[in-house]
Design a protein around this motif. Structure first.
Motif, PDB file in Angstrom:
ATOM      1  N   GLN A   1       0.896  -1.191   0.108  1.00 28.15           N
ATOM      2  CA  GLN A   1       0.024  -0.018  -0.037  1.00 28.15           C
ATOM      3  C   GLN A   1       0.966   1.217  -0.177  1.00 28.15           C
ATOM      4  O   GLN A   1       1.901   1.335   0.659  1.00 28.15           O
ATOM      5  CB  GLN A   1      -0.657   0.029   1.192  1.00 28.15           C
ATOM      6  CG  GLN A   1      -2.135   0.808   0.839  1.00 28.15           C
ATOM      7  CD  GLN A   1      -3.031   0.645   2.233  1.00 28.15           C
ATOM      8  OE1 GLN A   1      -2.701   0.823   3.488  1.00 28.15           O
ATOM      9  NE2 GLN A   1      -4.288   0.344   1.932  1.00 28.15           N
ATOM     10  N   ILE A   2       0.617   2.229  -0.864  1.00 29.96           N
ATOM     11  CA  ILE A   2       1.361   3.631  -1.040  1.00 29.96           C
ATOM     12  C   ILE A   2       0.331   4.752  -0.914  1.00 29.96           C
ATOM     13  O   ILE A   2      -0.649   4.730  -1.544  1.00 29.96           O
ATOM     14  CB  ILE A   2       2.133   3.453  -2.330  1.00 29.96           C
ATOM     15  CG1 ILE A   2       2.875   2.070  -2.561  1.00 29.96           C
ATOM     16  CG2 ILE A   2       2.941   4.703  -2.680  1.00 29.96           C
ATOM     17  CD1 ILE A   2       3.529   1.882  -4.050  1.00 29.96           C
ATOM     18  N   ALA A   3       1.000   5.648  -0.074  1.00 32.54           N
ATOM     19  CA  ALA A   3       0.245   7.077   0.191  1.00 32.54           C
ATOM     20  C   ALA A   3       1.145   8.081  -0.473  1.00 32.54           C
ATOM     21  O   ALA A   3       2.289   8.061  -0.862  1.00 32.54           O
ATOM     22  CB  ALA A   3      -0.126   7.189   1.455  1.00 32.54           C
ATOM     23  N   VAL A   4       0.350   9.153  -0.948  1.00 30.51           N
ATOM     24  CA  VAL A   4       1.172  10.410  -1.081  1.00 30.51           C
ATOM     25  C   VAL A   4       2.085  10.839  -0.241  1.00 30.51           C
ATOM     26  O   VAL A   4       1.703  10.842   1.047  1.00 30.51           O
ATOM     27  CB  VAL A   4       0.017  11.351  -1.783  1.00 30.51           C
ATOM     28  CG1 VAL A   4       0.797  12.846  -1.793  1.00 30.51           C
ATOM     29  CG2 VAL A   4      -0.802  11.110  -2.733  1.00 30.51           C
TER      30      VAL A   4
ATOM     31  N   PRO B   1     -13.993  13.116 -10.395  1.00 30.49           N
ATOM     32  CA  PRO B   1     -12.713  13.427 -10.345  1.00 30.49           C
ATOM     33  C   PRO B   1     -12.054  13.453  -8.946  1.00 30.49           C
ATOM     34  O   PRO B   1     -12.389  13.277  -7.945  1.00 30.49           O
ATOM     35  CB  PRO B   1     -12.894  14.945 -10.667  1.00 30.49           C
ATOM     36  CG  PRO B   1     -14.217  15.404 -10.187  1.00 30.49           C
ATOM     37  CD  PRO B   1     -14.898  13.929 -10.516  1.00 30.49           C
ATOM     38  N   LEU B   2     -10.419  12.998  -8.933  1.00 35.53           N
ATOM     39  CA  LEU B   2      -9.694  13.005  -7.959  1.00 35.53           C
ATOM     40  C   LEU B   2      -9.434  14.290  -7.582  1.00 35.53           C
ATOM     41  O   LEU B   2      -9.405  15.412  -8.391  1.00 35.53           O
ATOM     42  CB  LEU B   2      -8.483  12.320  -8.301  1.00 35.53           C
ATOM     43  CG  LEU B   2      -8.729  10.759  -8.724  1.00 35.53           C
ATOM     44  CD1 LEU B   2      -7.101  10.328  -9.285  1.00 35.53           C
ATOM     45  CD2 LEU B   2      -9.071  10.015  -7.397  1.00 35.53           C
ATOM     46  N   PRO B   3      -9.138  14.660  -6.099  1.00 37.51           N
ATOM     47  CA  PRO B   3      -8.578  16.069  -5.701  1.00 37.51           C
ATOM     48  C   PRO B   3      -7.355  16.253  -6.687  1.00 37.51           C
ATOM     49  O   PRO B   3      -6.513  15.590  -6.985  1.00 37.51           O
ATOM     50  CB  PRO B   3      -8.303  15.544  -4.269  1.00 37.51           C
ATOM     51  CG  PRO B   3      -8.927  14.462  -3.890  1.00 37.51           C
ATOM     52  CD  PRO B   3      -9.185  13.590  -5.082  1.00 37.51           C
ATOM     53  N   ASP B   4      -7.097  17.814  -6.824  1.00 37.15           N
ATOM     54  CA  ASP B   4      -5.979  18.071  -7.447  1.00 37.15           C
ATOM     55  C   ASP B   4      -5.282  19.319  -6.995  1.00 37.15           C
ATOM     56  O   ASP B   4      -6.114  20.300  -6.921  1.00 37.15           O
ATOM     57  CB  ASP B   4      -6.515  18.187  -9.148  1.00 37.15           C
ATOM     58  CG  ASP B   4      -5.285  18.634 -10.006  1.00 37.15           C
ATOM     59  OD1 ASP B   4      -3.771  18.463  -9.572  1.00 37.15           O
ATOM     60  OD2 ASP B   4      -5.262  18.869 -11.141  1.00 37.15           O
ATOM     61  N   PRO B   5      -4.280  19.213  -6.470  1.00 36.91           N
ATOM     62  CA  PRO B   5      -3.369  18.010  -6.110  1.00 36.91           C
ATOM     63  C   PRO B   5      -3.893  16.935  -5.135  1.00 36.91           C
ATOM     64  O   PRO B   5      -4.701  17.376  -4.537  1.00 36.91           O
ATOM     65  CB  PRO B   5      -1.922  18.639  -5.814  1.00 36.91           C
ATOM     66  CG  PRO B   5      -2.417  20.076  -5.095  1.00 36.91           C
ATOM     67  CD  PRO B   5      -3.603  20.519  -5.729  1.00 36.91           C
ATOM     68  N   LEU B   6      -3.461  15.747  -5.194  1.00 37.53           N
ATOM     69  CA  LEU B   6      -3.611  14.821  -4.346  1.00 37.53           C
ATOM     70  C   LEU B   6      -3.092  15.201  -3.129  1.00 37.53           C
ATOM     71  O   LEU B   6      -1.890  15.702  -2.799  1.00 37.53           O
ATOM     72  CB  LEU B   6      -3.191  13.700  -4.812  1.00 37.53           C
ATOM     73  CG  LEU B   6      -3.677  13.092  -5.907  1.00 37.53           C
ATOM     74  CD1 LEU B   6      -2.729  11.512  -6.159  1.00 37.53           C
ATOM     75  CD2 LEU B   6      -5.052  12.831  -5.924  1.00 37.53           C
ATOM     76  N   PRO B   7      -3.934  15.382  -1.775  1.00 36.64           N
ATOM     77  CA  PRO B   7      -3.521  15.612  -0.724  1.00 36.64           C
ATOM     78  C   PRO B   7      -2.353  14.898   0.069  1.00 36.64           C
ATOM     79  O   PRO B   7      -2.299  13.370  -0.198  1.00 36.64           O
ATOM     80  CB  PRO B   7      -4.724  15.687   0.243  1.00 36.64           C
ATOM     81  CG  PRO B   7      -5.437  14.953  -0.542  1.00 36.64           C
ATOM     82  CD  PRO B   7      -5.322  15.028  -1.896  1.00 36.64           C
ATOM     83  N   ASN B   8      -1.597  15.268   0.743  1.00 37.35           N
ATOM     84  CA  ASN B   8      -0.448  14.278   1.661  1.00 37.35           C
ATOM     85  C   ASN B   8      -1.080  13.284   2.450  1.00 37.35           C
ATOM     86  O   ASN B   8      -2.180  13.584   3.018  1.00 37.35           O
ATOM     87  CB  ASN B   8       0.349  15.247   2.204  1.00 37.35           C
ATOM     88  CG  ASN B   8       1.510  14.264   2.902  1.00 37.35           C
ATOM     89  OD1 ASN B   8       2.421  13.879   1.968  1.00 37.35           O
ATOM     90  ND2 ASN B   8       1.966  14.625   4.073  1.00 37.35           N
ATOM     91  N   GLY B   9      -0.696  12.018   2.235  1.00 37.16           N
ATOM     92  CA  GLY B   9      -1.372  10.822   2.751  1.00 37.16           C
ATOM     93  C   GLY B   9      -2.484  10.281   1.979  1.00 37.16           C
ATOM     94  O   GLY B   9      -2.864   9.026   2.561  1.00 37.16           O
TER      95      GLY B   9
END
Length: 291
Positions: A70-73, A124-132
């Motif tokens: 599993q990978i997170a921003v 749509p995805l959040p842009d930019p992707l938030p940390n975590g």
């Protein structure tokens, strides 16, 4: 119906996506293959618009991360982006405008991610992707993951590192276990430069998991490990691959599956090939492209 952007997942596991691939070397239009550490590699992605409306100015962001489930921003490093205009029903191959130089410390064995952002997308995805933010391809059509590593068979044991991480505010109890044998789709093999290689019989590759970095072919390493990962931290795990002699034209398949509460949350696919087999398969792939 609005636009609907998709980067396809792999089958049977999402991290085997054939919609992300690498072209090693200085020519982005060259043959696909395994990334080469310490040198320039180009990343390609394939994005689809299955909706009834156009999505212009679609941006596909590419990331790399240490091999993990599993990978997170925040744990992934952005490489660069590609851009496309997608009419309804269109599919387009896009080139990341920034070359990727894999780090030598991992021998080029990194996980790749592609994320599509586009106007008018149905969800749509959040842009930019938030940390975590978790990269979860099974929950987001616009995200795909390629966690596939080609390993050359050797005459001595090999040690490969895997990273198991937890989010900043949540500890994790994770299990890793090994799965041997099987095959992968021809489309994925082609993007690895492995051409017409066939799956080998089970039992040709032996491996074990360990919490310490030893490389002893006689050690009875675990086939399953249970880990308690403190919040905000990462625990290294080591995959010990035993020597294998593979028949010409064949590959051996090994997967490390990461589970939490009995559910698969991620994994890594390893394709073990002979030194000459990868070269000849890549040549076959180039010949097919030229014909």
């Amino acid at each position: 119906m609005p636009a609907h952007l998709i980067i396809e997942d792999g089958n049977p596991w999402w991290w085997d996506s054939a919609d992300i691939w690498v072209v090693p070397g200085n020519d982005p239009n060259g043959a696909p293959g395994a990334p080469i550490a310490g040198t320039s590699n180009y990343l390609w992605g394939r994005v689809h618009n299955t909706g009834n409306s156009a999505s212009n100015g679609v941006r596909v962001d590419f990331y790399w991360a240490d091999p993990s489930g599993q990978i997170a921003v925040g744990a992934a490093t952005q490489i660069g982006s590609a851009f496309a205009d997608l009419p309804p029903g269109a599919t387009q191959e896009v080139l990341c405008l920034v070359p990727w130089v894999p780090v030598i410390v991992n021998g080029g064995h990194e996980c790749l991610l592609a994320v599509a952002h586009g106007a008018g997308d149905i969800n749509p995805l959040p842009d930019p992707l938030p940390n975590g933010f978790l990269f979860q391809p099974t929950q987001h059509d616009q995200i795909a993951q390629r966690n596939v590593t080609v390993v050359l068979a050797a005459r001595r044991a090999q040690l490969l590192a895997i990273r198991v991480a937890a989010l900043p505010r949540q500890a994790r109890k994770v299990a890793l276990h090994l799965e041997y044998g099987g095959d992968v789709p021809a489309r994925l093999l082609a993007t690895l430069g492995l051409g017409k290689l066939r799956p080998a019989k089970a039992g040709l590759v032996k491996a074990g998991l360990a919490l310490t970095p030893h490389c002893n072919g006689e050690a009875p390493d675990a086939q399953k490990l249970e880990l308690d990962v403190p919040r905000g931290q990462a625990v290294p795990v080591y995959l010990n691959l035993r020597p294998a002699v593979l028949p010409e034209g064949e590959y051996a398949l090994l997967r490390v599956l990461e589970t939490q509460d009995g559910k698969v949350t991620g994994g890594i696919t390893y394709l073990v090939v002979e030194q000459g087999g990868q070269r000849h398969a890549g040549q076959d792939s180039q010949e097919e492209q030229a014909s």
